[in-house]
Enzyme design. Structure first.
Site, PDB file in Angstrom:
ATOM      1  N   SER A 143       3.939  -4.609   2.786  1.00  0.00           N
ATOM      2  CA  SER A 143       3.717  -5.728   3.515  1.00  0.00           C
ATOM      3  C   SER A 143       3.834  -6.825   2.417  1.00  0.00           C
ATOM      4  O   SER A 143       3.913  -6.538   1.288  1.00  0.00           O
ATOM      5  CB  SER A 143       2.245  -5.940   3.781  1.00  0.00           C
ATOM      6  OG  SER A 143       1.867  -7.087   4.094  1.00  0.00           O
ATOM      7  N   TYR A 156      -6.992  -4.027   3.024  1.00  0.00           N
ATOM      8  CA  TYR A 156      -5.506  -3.825   3.360  1.00  0.00           C
ATOM      9  C   TYR A 156      -4.722  -4.213   2.228  1.00  0.00           C
ATOM     10  O   TYR A 156      -3.696  -3.530   1.921  1.00  0.00           O
ATOM     11  CB  TYR A 156      -5.156  -4.790   4.542  1.00  0.00           C
ATOM     12  CG  TYR A 156      -3.847  -4.995   5.094  1.00  0.00           C
ATOM     13  CD1 TYR A 156      -3.506  -3.882   6.336  1.00  0.00           C
ATOM     14  CD2 TYR A 156      -2.981  -5.833   4.708  1.00  0.00           C
ATOM     15  CE1 TYR A 156      -2.398  -3.769   6.576  1.00  0.00           C
ATOM     16  CE2 TYR A 156      -1.686  -5.879   5.205  1.00  0.00           C
ATOM     17  CZ  TYR A 156      -1.209  -4.846   6.271  1.00  0.00           C
ATOM     18  OH  TYR A 156      -0.135  -5.090   6.712  1.00  0.00           O
TER      19      TYR A 156
END
Length: 261
Positions: A143, A156
């Site tokens: 990401s 995350y």
């Protein structure tokens, strides 16, 4: 076709980015294993790929945090199609919460899916790639948060940073066997995972969902646009088909200019 004759295992592939990658791989000639915690959804996805592209696709029920399920799923796909050439470690979840309010259980759950899952599927597929002697490609779904941080996403961001390190080790250890590893780093993609975040972030930040999109998610893009599943899948095909170790141990950002390296 760029992936003619290749066999690919894609985790979390019953929906979202994983499904789009599976479709693109099938369109390019790959045989695809649709691995997902939701077996029924994986079966539906596999049937749709066979119908739409006339290719080979098989559904595999898999909890990527379960060593036995991962080993069995990889073995089944390898036996069915005589080896595995590509792994896309895509399965993941999101948890939105302030660090001081986050429970240890939430922290462990997210890291287990993203990191334990990546480790277990990598180990199993690398063993098969070494067994066949064909080498292969391992792609991790990172990401922009592999490089940046945002509030409310401690586990995350930690997990996505961790995938960079894993990819670099795989690139080093896999080189002698013709195995490459890279990380796809999308910006915000309008999937159910992101839609779920909108009300959660709006509540935590005290702003509207539209303001979350405008002032949080897309504020640093060059065009105010979400990254699309198609954007990500096109890059996945490129990396899966790339023939040499000139591209290994790298992260490729797909974010409409949000993050620039």
């Amino acid at each position: 076709m760029q992936l003619e004759g290749k066999v690919a295992l894609i985790t979390g592939a019953a929906s979202g980015i994983g499904l789009e990658i599976a479709r693109h791989f099938a369109r390019e000639g790959a045989k695809v294993g649709i691995a997902d915690l939701n077996l029924a959804a994986a079966q539906t996805a596999a049937e749709s790929i066979k119908h739409d592209y006339g290719g080979a696709a098989v559904a595999i029920g898999m909890d990527v945090t379960d060593e036995t399920q991962v080993e069995a799923g990889v073995e089944r796909l390898a036996e069915l199609y005589d080896g595995i050439d590509v792994l896309v470690s895509n399965a993941g979840i999101q948890i939105i919460d302030a660090l001081v309010d986050l429970s240890l259980g939430q922290w462990k759950k997210l890291l287990a899916i993203h990191l334990d899952g990546a480790f277990l599927t990598t180990r199993a597929t690398m063993r098969d790639m070494i067994r066949t002697g064909r080498g292969g490609t391992i792609l991790y779904m990172g990401s922009v948060h592999s490089h940046e941080a945002s509030p409310l996403k401690a586990p995350y961001v930690t997990a996505k940073h961790g995938l960079l390190g894993l990819a670099k080790v795989v690139a080093k250890e896999g080189a002698a066997h013709g195995i490459r590893a890279n990380v796809l780093c999308p910006g915000f993609v309008r999937t159910p995972l992101v839609d779920q975040q909108l009300p959660e972030q709006a509540k935590e930040l005290g702003i509207s969902e539209q303001d979350v999109i405008r002032t949080v998610m897309l504020k640093d893009t060059v065009d105010g646009e979400f990254t699309t599943t198609d954007d990500v899948a096109r890059v996945a095909v490129f990396l899966a088909a790339f023939p040499t170790a000139a591209l290994t141990g790298q992260s490729i950002t797909i974010s409409h200019g949000w993050h620039m390296q």
